[in-house]
Design an enzyme around this catalytic site. Structure first.
Site, PDB file in Angstrom:
ATOM      1  N   LYS A   1       0.841  -1.205   0.000  1.00  0.00           N
ATOM      2  CA  LYS A   1       0.000   0.000   0.000  1.00  0.00           C
ATOM      3  C   LYS A   1       0.873   1.252   0.000  1.00  0.00           C
ATOM      4  CE  LYS A   1      -3.984  -1.851   2.553  1.00  0.00           C
ATOM      5  NZ  LYS A   1      -4.991  -1.639   1.502  1.00  0.00           N
TER       6      LYS A   1
ATOM      7  N   ARG B   1     -10.286 -11.564   2.014  1.00  0.00           N
ATOM      8  CA  ARG B   1     -11.087 -12.672   1.468  1.00  0.00           C
ATOM      9  C   ARG B   1     -10.336 -13.988   1.569  1.00  0.00           C
ATOM     10  NH1 ARG B   1     -11.365  -9.462  -4.155  1.00  0.00           N
ATOM     11  NH2 ARG B   1     -11.189  -7.756  -2.675  1.00  0.00           N
TER      12      ARG B   1
HETATM   13  N1  BES Z   1      -8.196  -3.741   4.370  1.00  0.00           N
HETATM   14  C1  BES Z   1      -8.318  -3.381   3.010  1.00  0.00           C
HETATM   15  C2  BES Z   1      -9.594  -2.621   2.710  1.00  0.00           C
HETATM   16  C3  BES Z   1      -9.626  -1.192   3.133  1.00  0.00           C
HETATM   17  C4  BES Z   1      -8.888  -0.250   2.458  1.00  0.00           C
HETATM   18  C5  BES Z   1     -10.434  -0.785   4.159  1.00  0.00           C
HETATM   19  C6  BES Z   1      -8.941   1.072   2.834  1.00  0.00           C
HETATM   20  C7  BES Z   1     -10.504   0.541   4.529  1.00  0.00           C
HETATM   21  C8  BES Z   1      -9.745   1.463   3.875  1.00  0.00           C
HETATM   22  C9  BES Z   1      -8.295  -4.614   2.122  1.00  0.00           C
HETATM   23  O1  BES Z   1      -7.520  -5.658   2.562  1.00  0.00           O
HETATM   24  C10 BES Z   1      -7.740  -4.193   0.801  1.00  0.00           C
HETATM   25  O2  BES Z   1      -6.603  -3.831   0.758  1.00  0.00           O
HETATM   26  N2  BES Z   1      -8.566  -4.238  -0.215  1.00  0.00           N
HETATM   27  C11 BES Z   1      -8.153  -3.829  -1.515  1.00  0.00           C
HETATM   28  C12 BES Z   1      -8.712  -4.806  -2.513  1.00  0.00           C
HETATM   29  C13 BES Z   1      -8.159  -4.627  -3.892  1.00  0.00           C
HETATM   30  C14 BES Z   1      -6.691  -5.007  -3.918  1.00  0.00           C
HETATM   31  C15 BES Z   1      -8.938  -5.481  -4.850  1.00  0.00           C
HETATM   32  C16 BES Z   1      -8.722  -2.422  -1.760  1.00  0.00           C
HETATM   33  O3  BES Z   1      -9.831  -2.142  -1.326  1.00  0.00           O
HETATM   34  O4  BES Z   1      -7.997  -1.613  -2.330  1.00  0.00           O
HETATM   35 MN    MN Z   2      -5.486  -5.466   1.922  1.00  0.00          MN
END
Ligand code: BES
Ligand code: MN
Ligand code: ZN
Length: 479
Positions: free
Chosen positions: A263, A337
């Site tokens: 990230k 997931r």
């Molecule tokens: N924990 C995150 C989701 C999230 C992101 C919650 C920002 C709150 C704020 C999750 O694990 C994630 O990183 N999801 C990705 C999925 C994507 C790679 C398909 C996302 O939402 O960017």
């Molecule tokens: Mn994630």
């Protein structure tokens, strides 16, 4: 927070010794002949208290009353939302060192929802997180007397809400802790601590047991971290053992860096909240401990960190889930997931009446619904309706999202049975479609709480959602 319920009219509330007396004044207010009523009537006649919800007037040591401070606060028509605004502004205005005992006085009888939101708002406005401060300024507010015109009618709502608040605060404590103070094993400790209450049992599985179960997808996420994973199984047995339980599955990523699909740095600290689903499950069990309803509930928490490392999973890796389905991990940041799918397969063994997973799953859900409503996905209309209704009743709202099969198109893989991501479009839904593949054997719902589990900015902190919704749903299922 220590709540007490009393039947007090305005005259009696005026005689209650306390640091602050908050009087909620709505359109339905009918003055009596006591000192407090007279004062309110004078204030209203003089036009010194606007009727808009949240407007308030403070009076110091009012004559003929036993409180140090009196706060008159408008609550408009007395809707749940107006009561929350009114209570929040009144408590925020007076909280501080000297506020130890508070009397919250309803000048007219609230609806169940109104009482629930008002009590939750007192707790919310006075909450402080102190665990990682060197010189904590502890919460001073110790006692809240809830004064109603006729307390008996709302006694069960009061008790339920007091328990919900204890659960919400337990969830907040764990969600707010930074990742180094809330590791998978510390989370397991928090779950074990709940097993000291009657009717609750806790079992914690480590890497060996999880490997034996074949949870290859969960293990894949954990393999980039030095912290050992934990799979937490909580059981609340309030009904006969033959009664099918509701299973709650909480995403327990104690820190989500994204892994190799790293990230960006800004706000990455907020990924300590990525175990808010797990925290909500702990919170629900804390509330069940207090209420002891005649139901059975199982809580499952796959807990681990998602970090980049020489041993971490790489984009393109294919892993074997417990269900037997192989998964191509195209993005290591779609890890939620991957841990949930194995927990859903594990849930089958309980022959559940329903399974609800709770997860900070997608940024896309936060974009879609913001911080007001959680995303609700369900394979079963009856379950969806029950969860929606529970959300409304507890003012812990959610909104149903679609699960059309066409949304699953993008999850096709050339190398495995399924890929862990589809394109950017409809990201909250494609994530739910992924989970649905592992939830075919029971009635299933998924709550995406990415937007609702915490607040950012200066108010940064966990909300304790959706503990109130889940508790409301579980208690309604007992009837
Ligand atoms: N924990 C995150 C989701 C999230 C992101 C919650 C920002 C709150 C704020 C999750 O694990 C994630 O990183 N999801 C990705 C999925 C994507 C790679 C398909 C996302 O939402 O960017
Ligand atoms: Mn994630
Ligand atoms: Zn995550």
């Amino acid at each position: 927070m220590n709540f007490e319920l009393k039947t007090l009219d305005l005259a009696a509330a005026g005689n209650e010794t306390c640091d602050a007396l908050i009087v909620l004044l709505g359109a339905a207010f009918k003055p009596g002949k006591d000192a407090l009523s007279t004062l309110v009537t004078q204030v209203q006649k003089a036009g010194d208290l606007e009727t808009k919800a949240g407007k308030s007037l403070q009076i110091y040591r009012p004559a003929g009353m036993a409180c140090s401070r009196l706060v008159l606060v408008s609550v408009g028509e007395g809707s749940a939302r107006e009561l929350r605004q009114g209570v929040a502004s009144a408590v925020t205005a007076i909280k501080g060192d000297n506020l130890k005992k508070l009397v919250l006085c309803f000048s007219s009888e609230p609806k169940a929802e109104g009482l629930r939101t008002s009590m939750a708002a007192v707790a919310e406005a006075s909450y402080v997180f102190t665990t990682t401060k060197s010189k904590p300024e502890p919460r001073t507010l110790q006692r809240v007397v809830v004064a109603l015109p006729a307390a008996a009618k709302l006694k069960s709502v009061f008790e339920q809400t007091a328990a919900a608040v204890a659960g919400i605060e337990y969830a907040k404590e764990w969600a707010n802790r930074p990742a180094n103070h809330a590791t998978p094993s510390l989370l397991a400790g928090a779950a074990r601590a709940l097993a000291k209450y009657p009717k609750i049992a806790c079992q914690v599985l480590g890497p060996k047991e999880v490997a034996k179960l074949g949870m290859g997808s969960f293990m894949a996420v954990a393999q980039g971290s030095q912290e050992a994973l934990r799979f937490i199984v909580l059981r609340y047995t309030g009904a006969a053992k033959t009664v099918a339980p509701t299973v709650l599955v909480g995403k327990g990523i104690t820190f989500d860096s994204g892994g190799i699909s790293l990230k960006p740095a800004p706000e990455m600290d907020e990924m300590k909240f990525d175990m808010s689903g797990a925290a909500s499950v702990l919170g629900v069990f804390r509330a069940l401990a207090a209420l002891k309803p005649a139901i059975n509930v199982v809580g499952l928490i796959p807990a681990c960190e998602n970090l980049p490392d020489g041993r971490a999973i790489k984009p393109g890796d294919v892993v074997n889930s417990m269900s037997g389905q192989t998964i191509e991990i195209l993005n290591t940041d779609a890890e939620g997931r991957l841990v949930l799918c194995d927990a859903l397969t594990y849930a089958e063994r309980f022959k559940p009446r329903a399974v609800v997973d709770i997860a900070t799953l997608t940024g896309a859900c936060m974009i879609a619904l913001g911080g007001v409503r959680s995303g609700l996905f369900a394979s079963n209309d009856e379950l969806a309706a029950a969860l929606l209704a529970a959300g409304e009743a507890s003012s812990d709202l959610c909104w149903r999202m679609p699960l059309d099969e066409d949304y699953a198109e993008g999850l096709k893989s050339n190398f495995a049975d399924v890929a862990n991501v589809a394109g950017r479009a409809g990201g909250a839904i494609t994530a739910a479609k992924f989970l649905q593949r592992f939830a075919g054997k029971f009635a299933w719902a998924h709550l995406d709480i990415a937007g609702t589990a915490w607040k950012s900015g200066t108010a940064k902190g966990a909300t304790g959602r959706p503990v109130a919704l889940l508790l409301q749903y579980l208690l309604a299922s007992a009837k």
